[in-house]
Design a protein around this motif. Structure first.
Motif, short mmCIF file in Angstrom:
data_model
loop_
_atom_site.label_atom_id
_atom_site.label_comp_id
_atom_site.label_asym_id
_atom_site.label_seq_id
_atom_site.Cartn_x
_atom_site.Cartn_y
_atom_site.Cartn_z
N ALA A 253 -9.24 56.35 -20.45
CA ALA A 253 -8.82 56.37 -18.96
C ALA A 253 -10.06 55.66 -18.02
O ALA A 253 -9.98 55.67 -16.87
CB ALA A 253 -8.92 57.72 -18.66
N ASP A 254 -11.02 54.89 -18.64
CA ASP A 254 -11.97 54.34 -18.10
C ASP A 254 -11.61 53.00 -17.40
O ASP A 254 -12.24 52.69 -16.51
CB ASP A 254 -13.25 54.04 -19.18
N ASN A 255 -10.43 52.37 -17.95
CA ASN A 255 -9.74 51.37 -17.06
C ASN A 255 -8.46 51.91 -16.79
O ASN A 255 -7.40 51.93 -17.59
CB ASN A 255 -9.72 50.02 -18.09
N LYS A 256 -8.37 51.90 -15.64
CA LYS A 256 -7.08 52.57 -15.04
C LYS A 256 -5.82 51.63 -15.37
O LYS A 256 -4.59 52.24 -15.52
CB LYS A 256 -7.24 52.57 -13.58
N TRP A 257 -6.03 50.45 -15.20
CA TRP A 257 -4.77 49.45 -15.52
C TRP A 257 -4.36 49.72 -17.10
O TRP A 257 -3.05 49.66 -17.30
CB TRP A 257 -5.10 48.01 -15.37
N PHE A 258 -5.17 49.81 -18.02
CA PHE A 258 -4.92 50.25 -19.31
C PHE A 258 -4.28 51.58 -19.71
O PHE A 258 -3.20 51.76 -20.38
CB PHE A 258 -6.17 49.97 -20.08
N THR A 259 -4.78 52.61 -18.76
CA THR A 259 -4.05 53.96 -18.95
C THR A 259 -2.82 54.04 -18.47
O THR A 259 -1.94 54.68 -19.29
CB THR A 259 -4.98 54.78 -17.84
N ARG A 260 -2.57 53.10 -17.50
CA ARG A 260 -1.04 53.11 -17.06
C ARG A 260 0.02 52.60 -17.93
O ARG A 260 1.02 52.80 -17.99
CB ARG A 260 -1.17 52.66 -15.46
N LEU A 261 -0.64 51.31 -18.61
CA LEU A 261 0.12 50.71 -19.50
C LEU A 261 0.48 51.36 -20.52
O LEU A 261 1.52 51.47 -21.17
CB LEU A 261 -0.73 49.50 -19.93
#
Length: 300
Positions: A253-261
């Motif tokens: 969850a430290d990188n929002k774009w990756f969390t959402r992906l």
């Protein structure tokens, strides 16, 4: 793209973070900053997520029409991990008519007068629908476990509260999810795995930017003092309830774009594996459709 290739592509983003057997699970084995080596600028991430959201909307339309399965998405995380934003962006294309979001806050007096699963079981999605729990019954083995004084407000007979109360609650949750899965409720549980360092950064951002002040509460910092207690509680919860029927996804969850992906990929993959299809029209229905067509054509 053939269906197998689609599922293989999605599994790249989901398999590393899926937990279906809690035995030996350790939270420290999962890196909150992991991106699987992917590097994207904001525009690329937005475009990829948009494609995933459109795909999800298509699958949801069939789920709604079929009216057989239902999907329950459970989101748990520490403050500032991005639950609200993830739900907003991943579900942006979904038809609201077939999707319900529930954010469980402090229980009411009526809810405290019932068993700890009561208020959550009433919100389980109906067939054909997607239900989203923004926090869930897992709070009963997380925040209540960290702040055990909350347990006394639940009016449970003292003789039923022993040393194994948390193990017993996890067993109850496990059986509850097993029951739901046998009724056609697909359960996906997401723990947005935020680092201690990144949480501080996001808190400071909320304090420094006036348009984000509303997101901040003094209680956020107070809860941060219990970080290690919460990590132990989360680890125990995932260890005790991760099953093939109700898997956990420990999502960086430290990188929002990756969390959402990752979240979008997990949901699409799950619906795709159901091999959903629109209901077939019966011969009687075809006759009715033909008659309706002729009637409309005969109108002046």
């Amino acid at each position: 793209m053939p269906r197998k290739e689609i599922l293989d592509a999605l599994s790249r983003y989901t398999d590393p973070f899926r937990v279906t057997d809690g035995k030996g699970f350790r939270l420290k084995d999962f890196d909150p900053g992991d991106t699987l080596g992917l590097k994207m600028d904001k525009e690329e991430a937005v475009e990829l997520l948009q494609r995933g959201s459109e795909w999800l909307a298509m699958e949801q339309d069939i789920l709604y029409a079929q009216d057989s399965w239902s999907l329950l998405l459970v989101f748990q995380a520490m403050d500032a991990a991005g639950k609200d934003g993830t739900i907003k962006h991943v579900m942006s294309r979904v038809n609201p008519q077939g999707c319900d979001v529930f954010s469980f806050k402090q229980p009411s007096s009526e809810e405290l007068a019932h068993d700890f699963l009561w208020r959550y079981s009433r919100k389980v999605p109906r067939r054909g629908h997607i239900g989203i729990f923004n926090r869930s019954y897992y709070e009963e083995v997380l925040v209540v476990r960290v702040h055990q004084a909350l347990l006394s407000a639940q009016k449970i007979p003292p003789t039923l509260i022993g040393k194994k109360v948390w193990d017993e609650r996890l067993d109850d949750i496990d059986r509850f999810e097993e029951y739901l899965s046998r009724q056609g409720v697909i359960i996906l549980k997401f723990y947005l795995n935020l680092s201690y360092k990144e949480q501080k950064k996001r808190f400071m951002d909320r304090l420094d930017k006036p348009n984000k002040n509303w997101k901040f509460s003094a209680s956020d910092v107070r809860e941060r003092r219990y970080w290690n207690d919460y990590m132990q509680a989360y680890e125990a919860a995932i260890r005790g309830t991760a099953t093939p029927a109700a898997p956990w996804f420990v999502v960086p969850a430290d990188n929002k774009w990756f969390t959402r992906l990752v979240v979008a990929a997990a949901i699409v993959e799950t619906l795709e594996k159901l091999d959903l299809a629109y209901p077939k029209v019966t011969s009687e229905q075809k006759k009715d459709l033909a008659a309706a067509r002729e009637e409309l054509k005969a109108e002046s």
